[in-house]
Scaffold this active site. Structure first.
Site, short mmCIF file in Angstrom:
data_model
loop_
_atom_site.label_atom_id
_atom_site.label_comp_id
_atom_site.label_asym_id
_atom_site.label_seq_id
_atom_site.Cartn_x
_atom_site.Cartn_y
_atom_site.Cartn_z
N GLY A 127 -93.01 -47.60 72.04
CA GLY A 127 -91.67 -48.30 71.64
C GLY A 127 -91.91 -49.76 72.20
O GLY A 127 -90.90 -50.28 72.45
N GLY A 128 -92.97 -50.16 72.31
CA GLY A 128 -93.29 -51.68 72.75
C GLY A 128 -93.00 -51.97 73.99
O GLY A 128 -92.57 -53.23 74.21
N SER A 206 -98.78 -45.78 70.73
CA SER A 206 -98.24 -47.19 70.59
C SER A 206 -98.21 -47.71 72.14
O SER A 206 -99.30 -47.85 72.94
CB SER A 206 -97.11 -47.05 70.07
OG SER A 206 -96.61 -48.44 69.76
#
Length: 552
Positions: A127-128, A206
């Protein structure tokens, strides 16, 4: 509230025709006993929402986590809707979830087996570093094999987790120190859930992949794991570590109408007194420079334990990273991550491509910057403009600067420094988008595996938006991927001796070999060789390393 939840659960069990679905198990932890339950998945006991640490509050809210609470009566581990404060983004649906400041909760997935000393997977959400939560993508398919105990968890996000001023109240990397606290919790407690604390694999997708890659560079994590699976996110990526964290803090404070940004003491006080609706007012997700702003940082000297003491590139080049087996790779069209920005960005890319360069490049003047921008634009688009007819160049560009090249750069640095157990892959299995979802015309011919596609095949998707796939090809791909991931978690090799799968040796010089992961596994040579060499030349000449806050 816990009693109400337990009452509702008990009523549901009594009403169920399959009462064994609510079978419980109580496990002792260092904090006290916890009780988990089966649900419709009869092979797993689910322990939700166990407080593994306590998030500090008030003026200390940007510092390292505190010890978790203790209790004497069994803790009903059934709460799964608590998330850390975060901005809102269309990729993540948080309907029914509660944002809470003290959000450091772990979920344990325990297989229904009498076996002990099982391999452990600790899985870090993506989620960055600005959105997400532990239950967004879960490794239950691996747990169903009854060979793995898995753990997911929340960690502090955005400004809350990654404000980095180099001061006592905001030294930096609070969110990463949460992750270290979770790994220490696993060491103390996982044996009672049937896991082996000496056989822990850290994995993530991610930003969770970037975090895993960074955990391998930190002195705080020694002895806490022995294998790693970073899925589509590398420590040396432009968005993984803040280039200039103090400047980022100043810029966001100005956004919030605070002007005295050059006074670090005043800046710290400003952030310390902000409510969470202000801290999460910008999600930082759609920036043209390919960063998410508040992410991990190189820490300055503040008198506390540091998570990251130097730039990842330097740590890797000096061979100071922990050399454990690593299953390392990305999907073949990671740049689909930016497909939703195409219509908004294409004109800007044609007018001034240099605005879209990653900020970990530095130049002696604007002329040099514009010349390099034109060189890069020509590499991906030739003599054509950025348009619907050059969509592949757009996807490849963002694939490379955000995900693919950082992985390949990190691989080269690690192999050159002596790492000999990195298993490199590119995931290329994909399914066409459904015809009935109203895609714009330019997307209908896109054919490739998007960002973290491998993760959503191996693990169960909960809240991150995706499309269900019940095809036989997908089921076959899932079986292959689970076998590879399970092999690695339990043996340190994706294809151990005696396996019927094609042999898969570790990567060596020239980023070769790598495994192409599709319905047919195919061992190939150097991965993205031309594109990797292109960026090797650029980063050797123009790299701008991240800096730590100056000591006050």
């Amino acid at each position: 509230m816990k009693n109400i939840i337990l009452l509702c659960l008990t009523v549901a069990c009594a009403a169920s025709a399959q009462s064994e679905a609510c079978e419980s198990r109580t496990v002792q932890t260092a904090q006290g006993p916890v009780r988990g339950y089966k649900n419709d998945d009869k092979d797993i006991f689910f322990f939700y929402g166990i407080p593994y640490a306590t998030a500090p509050t008030g003026t200390r809210k940007f510092t390292a986590p505190l010890p978790g609470p203790e209790w004497k009566q069994p803790f009903e581990a059934v709460t799964k809707n608590i998330v850390c404060p975060q901005g809102k983004h269309q990729s993540l649906n948080l309907t029914g979830y509660e944002e809470r400041e003290d959000c450091l909760l772990a979920n344990v997935y325990m297989p229904d087996t009498n076996e002990t000393n099982l391999s452990v997977l600790v899985y870090v959400h993506g989620g960055g570093y600005v959105i997400g939560f532990g239950e967004a993508l879960v490794p239950t398919a691996l747990v169903r094999t009854k060979k793995v105990v898995a753990v997911t968890f929340n960690y502090r996000l955005g400004v809350h987790g990654f404000l980095c001023l180099g001061t006592e109240g905001a030294p930096g990397n609070a969110g990463m120190k949460d992750q270290v606290a979770l790994l220490r919790w696993v060491q103390k407690n996982i044996a009672n859930f049937g896991g082996n604390p000496d056989d822990v694999t850290i994995g993530g997708f991610s930003a969770g992949s970037s975090a895993v890659d960074l955990l391998m560079l930190s002195g705080m994590t020694e002895g806490l794991y022995n294998k790693a699976i970073p899925e589509s996110g590398a420590s040396v990526g432009v968005w993984s570590v803040q280039i200039d964290p103090v400047q980022n803090a100043k810029n966001f404070a100005k956004q919030l109408n605070f002007d005295n940004v050059d006074n670090i003491t005043a800046l710290e006080e400003f952030y310390s007194n902000l409510w969470y609706d202000a801290l999460t007012s910008d999600v930082f997700f759609d920036r043209i420079d390919s960063t998410f702003v508040f992410t991990p940082c190189v820490e300055g000297d503040t008198g506390v334990e540091k998570f990251l003491e130097d730039a990842p590139v330097n740590i890797l080049a000096q061979g100071k990273n922990r050399k454990v087996p690593v299953l390392y790779g990305f999907a073949n069209m990671e740049g689909l991550f930016r497909i939703g920005n195409f219509l908004q960005w294409k004109n800007g890319m044609n007018e001034k491509f240099s605005d879209f360069l990653p900020p970990d490049l530095q130049f002696k003047d604007d002329k040099e910057k514009e010349e390099l921008a034109q060189r890069i634009k020509n590499f991906y688009f030739g003599d054509e403009i950025v348009s619907e007819t050059t969509m592949q160049g757009y996807i490849d560009y963002f694939s490379d600067i955000m995900f693919a090249y950082p992985h390949l750069r990190a691989v080269k640095l690690q192999v050159d420094a002596g790492s000999d157990s990195i298993y490199l892959y590119e995931f290329s299995y994909y399914k066409p988008y459904p015809n009935n979802i109203g895609l714009p015309e330019f997307m209908k011919n896109v054919r490739g595996a998007g960002h973290c596609a491998q993760s959503t095949v191996v693990h169960e998707s909960n809240k991150f938006i995706g499309f269900p796939d019940n095809s036989e090809d997908f089921k076959t791909m899932k079986r292959i991927m689970i076998e590879l991931w399970l092999n690695f978690i339990t043996t340190g090799k994706p294809v151990p001796e005696g396996s019927k799968l094609p042999p898969w040796p570790p990567v060596g010089a020239n980023r070769s070999p790598h495994m192409d992961l599709d319905l047919q596994l195919n061992l190939k040579g150097s991965l993205n060789e031309k594109r990797a060499r292109f960026w090797d030349d650029i980063y050797q000449q123009f790299f701008r390393p991240p800096i730590a806050p100056l000591k006050l």
